[in-house]
Design an enzyme around this catalytic site. Structure first.
Site, PDB file in Angstrom:
ATOM      1  N   GLY A  12       0.869  -1.057  -0.007  1.00 41.25           N
ATOM      2  CA  GLY A  12      -0.089   0.028  -0.095  1.00 41.25           C
ATOM      3  C   GLY A  12       0.876   1.291   0.127  1.00 41.25           C
ATOM      4  N   GLY A  14      -0.494   4.413   0.168  1.00 39.56           N
ATOM      5  CA  GLY A  14      -1.197   5.516   0.812  1.00 39.56           C
ATOM      6  C   GLY A  14      -0.373   6.322   1.627  1.00 39.56           C
ATOM      7  CG  PHE A  15      -2.111   9.767   3.950  1.00 43.00           C
ATOM      8  CD1 PHE A  15      -1.488  10.825   3.317  1.00 43.00           C
ATOM      9  CD2 PHE A  15      -3.461   9.356   3.133  1.00 43.00           C
ATOM     10  CE1 PHE A  15      -2.021  11.836   2.795  1.00 43.00           C
ATOM     11  CE2 PHE A  15      -4.310  10.577   2.559  1.00 43.00           C
ATOM     12  CZ  PHE A  15      -3.430  11.639   2.111  1.00 43.00           C
ATOM     13  N   GLY A  16      -0.048   5.817   4.978  1.00 48.83           N
ATOM     14  CA  GLY A  16       0.798   4.867   5.801  1.00 48.83           C
ATOM     15  C   GLY A  16       2.034   4.340   5.403  1.00 48.83           C
ATOM     16  CB  VAL A  80      -0.947  -7.666  -2.108  1.00 51.20           C
ATOM     17  CG1 VAL A  80      -0.935  -8.705  -0.972  1.00 51.20           C
ATOM     18  CG2 VAL A  80       0.210  -7.029  -2.266  1.00 51.20           C
ATOM     19  CD  GLU A 171     -14.732  16.183   2.203  1.00 55.58           C
ATOM     20  OE1 GLU A 171     -13.982  17.014   2.863  1.00 55.58           O
ATOM     21  OE2 GLU A 171     -14.208  15.172   1.864  1.00 55.58           O
ATOM     22  CG  ASP A 300      -7.893   4.565   6.732  1.00 57.02           C
ATOM     23  OD1 ASP A 300      -7.513   5.214   7.788  1.00 57.02           O
ATOM     24  OD2 ASP A 300      -8.712   5.015   6.002  1.00 57.02           O
ATOM     25  CB  ALA A 316      -4.227  11.644   6.370  1.00 55.48           C
TER      26      ALA A 316
HETATM   27  C1  LIG Z   1     -13.158  11.010   0.409  1.00 54.58           C
HETATM   28  C2  LIG Z   1     -12.126  11.057   1.633  1.00 54.58           C
HETATM   29  C3  LIG Z   1     -11.708  12.094   2.203  1.00 54.58           C
HETATM   30  C4  LIG Z   1     -10.813  12.146   3.373  1.00 54.58           C
HETATM   31  N1  LIG Z   1     -10.563  13.448   4.064  1.00 54.58           N
HETATM   32  C5  LIG Z   1      -9.757  13.297   4.996  1.00 54.58           C
HETATM   33  C6  LIG Z   1      -9.372  14.615   5.455  1.00 54.58           C
HETATM   34  O1  LIG Z   1      -9.653  15.636   5.169  1.00 54.58           O
HETATM   35  N2  LIG Z   1      -8.505  14.817   6.570  1.00 54.58           N
HETATM   36  C7  LIG Z   1      -7.873  13.249   7.149  1.00 54.58           C
HETATM   37  O2  LIG Z   1      -7.081  13.257   7.873  1.00 54.58           O
HETATM   38  N3  LIG Z   1      -8.350  12.072   6.412  1.00 54.58           N
HETATM   39  C8  LIG Z   1      -9.161  12.127   5.454  1.00 54.58           C
HETATM   40  N4  LIG Z   1      -9.601  10.965   4.827  1.00 54.58           N
HETATM   41  C9  LIG Z   1      -9.058   9.596   5.344  1.00 54.58           C
HETATM   42  C10 LIG Z   1      -7.558   9.414   4.902  1.00 54.58           C
HETATM   43  O3  LIG Z   1      -7.692   9.692   3.724  1.00 54.58           O
HETATM   44  C11 LIG Z   1      -7.246   7.854   5.314  1.00 54.58           C
HETATM   45  O4  LIG Z   1      -7.229   7.746   6.884  1.00 54.58           O
HETATM   46  C12 LIG Z   1      -5.834   7.585   4.930  1.00 54.58           C
HETATM   47  O5  LIG Z   1      -5.840   7.439   3.585  1.00 54.58           O
HETATM   48  C13 LIG Z   1      -5.346   6.258   5.189  1.00 54.58           C
HETATM   49  O6  LIG Z   1      -4.053   5.870   4.934  1.00 54.58           O
HETATM   50  P1  LIG Z   1      -3.901   4.411   4.721  1.00 54.58           P
HETATM   51  O7  LIG Z   1      -2.343   4.268   4.318  1.00 54.58           O
HETATM   52  O8  LIG Z   1      -4.306   3.321   5.769  1.00 54.58           O
HETATM   53  O9  LIG Z   1      -4.786   3.818   3.393  1.00 54.58           O
HETATM   54  P2  LIG Z   1      -4.965   4.545   1.987  1.00 54.58           P
HETATM   55  O10 LIG Z   1      -4.200   5.900   1.836  1.00 54.58           O
HETATM   56  O11 LIG Z   1      -6.097   4.000   1.523  1.00 54.58           O
HETATM   57  O12 LIG Z   1      -3.883   3.413   1.128  1.00 54.58           O
HETATM   58  C14 LIG Z   1      -3.924   2.339   0.829  1.00 54.58           C
HETATM   59  C15 LIG Z   1      -3.404   2.006  -0.648  1.00 54.58           C
HETATM   60  O13 LIG Z   1      -3.212   0.426  -0.290  1.00 54.58           O
HETATM   61  C16 LIG Z   1      -3.519   0.108  -1.771  1.00 54.58           C
HETATM   62  N5  LIG Z   1      -4.089  -1.281  -1.875  1.00 54.58           N
HETATM   63  C17 LIG Z   1      -5.091  -1.627  -1.203  1.00 54.58           C
HETATM   64  N6  LIG Z   1      -5.350  -3.063  -1.457  1.00 54.58           N
HETATM   65  C18 LIG Z   1      -4.420  -3.331  -2.351  1.00 54.58           C
HETATM   66  C19 LIG Z   1      -4.081  -4.591  -2.728  1.00 54.58           C
HETATM   67  N7  LIG Z   1      -4.833  -5.704  -2.507  1.00 54.58           N
HETATM   68  N8  LIG Z   1      -2.630  -4.906  -3.468  1.00 54.58           N
HETATM   69  C20 LIG Z   1      -2.027  -3.652  -3.739  1.00 54.58           C
HETATM   70  N9  LIG Z   1      -2.442  -2.401  -3.167  1.00 54.58           N
HETATM   71  C21 LIG Z   1      -3.572  -2.346  -2.447  1.00 54.58           C
HETATM   72  C22 LIG Z   1      -4.322   1.128  -2.314  1.00 54.58           C
HETATM   73  O14 LIG Z   1      -4.256   1.418  -3.912  1.00 54.58           O
HETATM   74  C23 LIG Z   1      -3.889   2.309  -1.838  1.00 54.58           C
HETATM   75  O15 LIG Z   1      -2.859   2.989  -2.451  1.00 54.58           O
HETATM   76  C24 LIG Z   1     -10.375  10.877   4.033  1.00 54.58           C
HETATM   77  C25 LIG Z   1     -10.898   9.802   3.193  1.00 54.58           C
HETATM   78  C26 LIG Z   1     -11.538   9.725   2.111  1.00 54.58           C
HETATM   79  C27 LIG Z   1     -12.050   8.425   1.500  1.00 54.58           C
END
Ligand SMILES: Cc1cc2nc3c(=O)[nH]c(=O)nc-3n(C[C@H](O)[C@H](O)[C@H](O)COP(=O)(O)OP(=O)(O)OC[C@H]3O[C@@H](n4cnc5c(N)ncnc54)[C@H](O)[C@@H]3O)c2cc1C
Length: 435
Positions: A12, A14-16, A80, A171, A300, A316
């Site tokens: 992943g 994403g942010f984490g 994955v 929003e 998340d 995030a």
């Molecule tokens: C519409 C929206 C608005 C938001 N607004 C805010 C805000 O204003 N402020 C705030 O703090 N937070 C906000 N959030 C929440 C924040 O975006 C999440 O808490 C944050 O993105 C979590 O980070 P993460 O790394 O856990 O997961 P994510 O950022 O979701 O990243 C997960 C990654 O894993 C990848 N992935 C998933 N499954 C697989 C797989 N099987 N194989 C390969 N890759 C995979 C995905 O493609 C993705 O790139 C918002 C979320 C959304 C949906």
């Protein structure tokens, strides 16, 4: 374990995952970052893509480009599928990656409370693709209504229904009101976009339930001021083509958007440890997987309580701090030092509502309106990846603030609006019955 050859696989970007990769790249490890997409999405600005304020490239950036200077990070684009924790491998769609340490940061998506059949009629907002589909439906609804009215077939009452009064629902509803009241107000010749009803449905007693009561109330007032009808304690019992059912009440809907319910990535369950009702992995205080100290879950997908016993929110900053802390724990362990338990530092919570409307909580300080909106804007632009994007987004924002223009109003893809025919048939029947 030999420091130089330790392999860390991160699932992943994403942010984490991204923060974990960036932080770990300073340690003598070999990192493989896998994501099904080749880009990182800045999810807090997705609603701007969904409402035609920004284009996808302005809120997303290629992972390979973000990490181009980190020589010990390899980026792979792949889905994955599973893990074999006993062999320490990650199973991809077409191969395997071995690891010494594994960080799973696969995030979460929306849930339909066991009613996946509602999804085609009420898309959620999680990915760039979702945002483009929402943009398509919203803009298409106005076009179909205009075409039909222009050909003398009567006016359709455009109702946009947003289900879920959390930050995303708020929003979306606020910005849809801005589009119909301001942006499109003078561009149609037959329909009046200002007559569009924007309805925000929340099952609980208040919107933004995670915020203090005064801010939740203020958010509701700001939404009403923008022209949104807020209905609380409104539990959606069915989503059908062209309508939403709330108990006995049927609410016709040209577009329904889903912003309720969270489901963790299905990868959580594949790790074999206990999960909560949303599928989030119940991790140890250092974010490791019970029984597997070499595996970590962050963002998340992880379920962890803070010192006061409250679950950490899916935002995030939590994901970023968890990614960073995990990277440091791995680095410390490789140096023979002990791990630290994760401690979240909450610097504040912000939710945007619309033009010059937002709420913000910085400890005991609660602010609403323009000042909160400005704080939201600058903080979110600051965290956007890439200087170019930051600059463009800032200019775009200033421009649309002054002119009410939204530059990305393109309808791409097919021109079928799910539920439109059913909505029209129902309306025609109602008129016939009334005559
Ligand atoms: C519409 C929206 C608005 C938001 N607004 C805010 C805000 O204003 N402020 C705030 O703090 N937070 C906000 N959030 C929440 C924040 O975006 C999440 O808490 C944050 O993105 C979590 O980070 P993460 O790394 O856990 O997961 P994510 O950022 O979701 O990243 C997960 C990654 O894993 C990848 N992935 C998933 N499954 C697989 C797989 N099987 N194989 C390969 N890759 C995979 C995905 O493609 C993705 O790139 C918002 C979320 C959304 C949906």
């Amino acid at each position: 374990m030999d420091q130089k050859t330790s392999r860390v696989t991160i699932v992943g970007a994403g942010f984490g995952g991204l923060l974990a990769a960036r932080t770990l790249s300073r340690y003598p490890v070999q990192i493989t970052l896998v994501d099904r997409k080749n880009f990182h999405t800045f999810q807090p600005l997705l609603y701007q893509v969904a409402t035609a304020g920004l284009s996808p490239g302005e809120i997303a950036a290629p992972v390979r480009w973000i990490l181009r200077d980190r020589r010990n990070v390899e980026v792979l684009m792949s889905e994955v599928r599973d893990f074999d924790l006993s062999r320490r491998v990650v199973k991809l769609e077409d191969g395997e990656i071995a690891y010494d340490y594994l960080i799973v940061a696969a995030g979460a998506s929306h849930a339909y409370f066991g009613h996946d059949e509602w999804e085609p009629f009420a898309p959620g907002l999680k990915t760039i693709e979702d945002a483009l589909e929402i943009r398509r439906r919203v803009l298409l609804a106005f076009e179909l209504a205009e075409r039909q009215a222009a050909s003398g077939k009567g006016q359709t009452q455009l109702n946009f229904v947003v289900v879920g009064g959390g930050p995303t629902g708020v929003e979306l509803a606020g910005t849809l009101a801005e589009i119909s009241r301001q942006v499109l107000a003078n561009e149609f010749r037959t329909i009046d976009p200002k007559r569009t009803r924007i309805v925000l449905l929340e099952g609980g007693p208040c919107i933004l339930p995670a915020y203090p009561e005064d801010l939740s109330r203020s958010a509701e007032e700001q939404l009403r001021h923008l022209g949104v009808e807020v209905q609380t304690s409104a539990l959606v019992t069915r989503v059908a083509p062209g309508a939403v059912q709330i108990g006995e009440t049927r609410l016709p809907a040209a577009v329904t958007l889903w912003a309720a319910g969270v489901a963790a990535s299905p990868l959580g369950k594949k790790l074999g440890a206990p999960v909560d009702r949303a599928g989030r992995v119940l991790v140890n205080p250092d974010l490791s997987l019970p029984g597997h100290p070499e595996v970590f879950v962050v963002g998340d997908l992880a379920a962890l309580k803070d010192e006061s016993g409250k679950w950490l929110p899916g935002v995030a900053p939590v994901a970023m701090q968890e990614g960073k802390a995990t990277a440091h724990n791995i680095g410390s362990e490789l140096r023979g030092e002990p791990r630290k338990n994760f401690h979240y530092v909450n610097k504040g919570n912000l939710a945007t509502i619309g033009r010059a409307a937002a709420v913000a909580e910085f400890g005991k300080i609660h602010i609403s309106g323009f000042l909160a909106w400005l704080s939201w804007l600058f903080i979110h632009i600051f965290f956007l990846i890439g200087f170019r994007n930051r600059l463009i987004v800032l200019i775009q924002w200033a421009w649309s603030y002054l002119t009410y223009e939204r530059g990305a109003r393109l309808i791409t893809g097919d021109t079928h609006l799910p539920g439109w025919n059913e909505l029209r048939t129902e309306e025609t029947q109602a008129h016939t019955a009334a005559d």
